[in-house]
Design an enzyme around this catalytic site. Structure first.
Site, PDB file in Angstrom:
ATOM      1  N   HIS A  61       0.827  -1.210   0.000  1.00  0.00           N
ATOM      2  CA  HIS A  61       0.000   0.000   0.000  1.00  0.00           C
ATOM      3  C   HIS A  61       0.862   1.262   0.000  1.00  0.00           C
ATOM      4  O   HIS A  61       2.012   1.247   0.444  1.00  0.00           O
ATOM      5  CB  HIS A  61      -0.894   0.019   1.243  1.00  0.00           C
TER       6      HIS A  61
ATOM      7  N   GLU B  38      -6.246  -0.706  -6.092  1.00  0.00           N
ATOM      8  CA  GLU B  38      -7.246   0.169  -5.483  1.00  0.00           C
ATOM      9  C   GLU B  38      -6.857   1.621  -5.757  1.00  0.00           C
ATOM     10  O   GLU B  38      -5.679   1.975  -5.722  1.00  0.00           O
ATOM     11  CB  GLU B  38      -7.325  -0.031  -3.959  1.00  0.00           C
TER      12      GLU B  38
END
Length: 330
Positions: A40, A109
């Site tokens: 991330h 994402e």
């Protein structure tokens, strides 16, 4: 004896890099079979508070561990990273890990990919980009000079100079039949977040996987919030993991931690506790994990929620929990 493998998640959103390496070593010592790492740029919620660079962490983990399998869960090789760069770093990590690494990829994402300022495509475009990216990675892992001009990527001239003899297995995250039909022929193993037997059957029925004769793994993941105090476990899961209630259609598209906070502001602690096993009851955790191996998953990674809880979880809970999981799955 069961051939189900149980893993530990290096949750980069909830711990800093040195702690993650320390947890990885402890998880290997406690008997976990493999370790997966998120990749991330942002945490899901500000309360989680971390997001170091996963590939640096994994390089250190590869050096500090000896036995456990390692895996990205998952890297998006389409926007924040060019697939030619992913091919290089995956090959390097496989060399450092002495063949223990699997490259797990997905379509990403918005939360992480928006940081490079390229916008956020539709899901159909993201899957097409992922398919082309996987093709580029596969080409580069042959060791040959690659020149690629495609719909989404140009690779004018590239070659990976340091390649592992055993190659790099590639697993891909899928969530439905359309994704499987596009991506299964390109990958070795399946990643999914729902304990769906239909997904696995569809995957195994799809022809054309690149490594003929090798059994495909199905890799799942489930969050837990173990704690001797059930109320504390529920409160922590609500504080740090209520984003989980949104489902992938929402989670893939929100761009910021503030967006996730707003989208989940009406999620109650009891709502989270219905989805995530919370508290000291190891049998309840086993029952929450059970649907994964019953659906046919071969590899199941646990996420212990809360960076500050990892030491106690690994010291007090990991070994008895693994014993119960293996006994139940056997």
């Amino acid at each position: 004896m069961s051939d189900i493998r149980f893993g530990y998640t290096l949750m980069t959103e909830q711990a800093g890099p040195k702690d993650l390496v320390r947890y990885a070593v402890a998880a290997e010592e406690r008997g976990f079979d493999f370790e997966v790492s998120s990749d991330h740029y942002f945490p899901w919620l500000a309360a989680q508070g971390h997001s170091p660079y996963a590939w640096s962490v994994l390089g250190a983990v590869a050096h500090a561990t000896e036995r456990v399998g390692l895996m990205t869960y998952v890297t998006c090789p389409t926007m924040r990273y060019h697939p030619a760069v992913v091919a290089q770093k995956a090959a390097t990590l496989q060399l450092l890990a002495d063949g223990r690494f699997t490259l797990g990829v997905g379509s990403g994402e918005n939360l992480n990919e928006h940081v490079v300022g390229r916008g956020w495509p539709t899901v159909q475009t993201r899957q097409a980009m992922l398919a082309e990216a996987i093709d580029i990675i596969r080409q580069l892992h042959t060791g040959e000079l690659v020149e690629h001009q495609g719909e989404y990527y140009d690779v004018p001239s590239a070659r990976i100079w340091d390649l592992p003899d055993e190659g790099v297995d590639l697993a891909v995250a899928v969530g439905g039949e359309e994704a499987i039909s596009t991506l299964a022929p390109l990958a070795d193993h399946m990643i999914a977040t729902e304990p769906s037997a239909d997904l696995i059957q569809t995957w195994n029925g799809t022809k054309g996987a690149p490594q003929v004769g090798r059994k495909a793994r199905a890799v799942g993941q489930i969050p837990i919030s173990w704690d001797p105090d059930e109320k504390a476990a529920v409160a922590r899961a609500h504080d740090q993991f209520r984003w989980f209630a949104g489902g992938w259609a929402v989670n893939a598209d929100l761009p910021t931690t503030a967006g996730f906070a707003g989208a989940t502001q009406f999620v109650r602690p009891e709502d989270v506790a219905e989805q995530i096993p919370c508290g000291p009851d190891l049998d309840a955790i086993v029952e929450a994990v059970r649907p994964y191996w019953e659906a046919g998953f071969t590899d199941i990674a646990l996420v212990q929620i809360g960076g500050e809880t990892q030491d106690r979880f690994l010291e007090e809970c990991a070994e008895p929990l693994l014993e119960r999981l293996r006994s139940a799955a056997g």
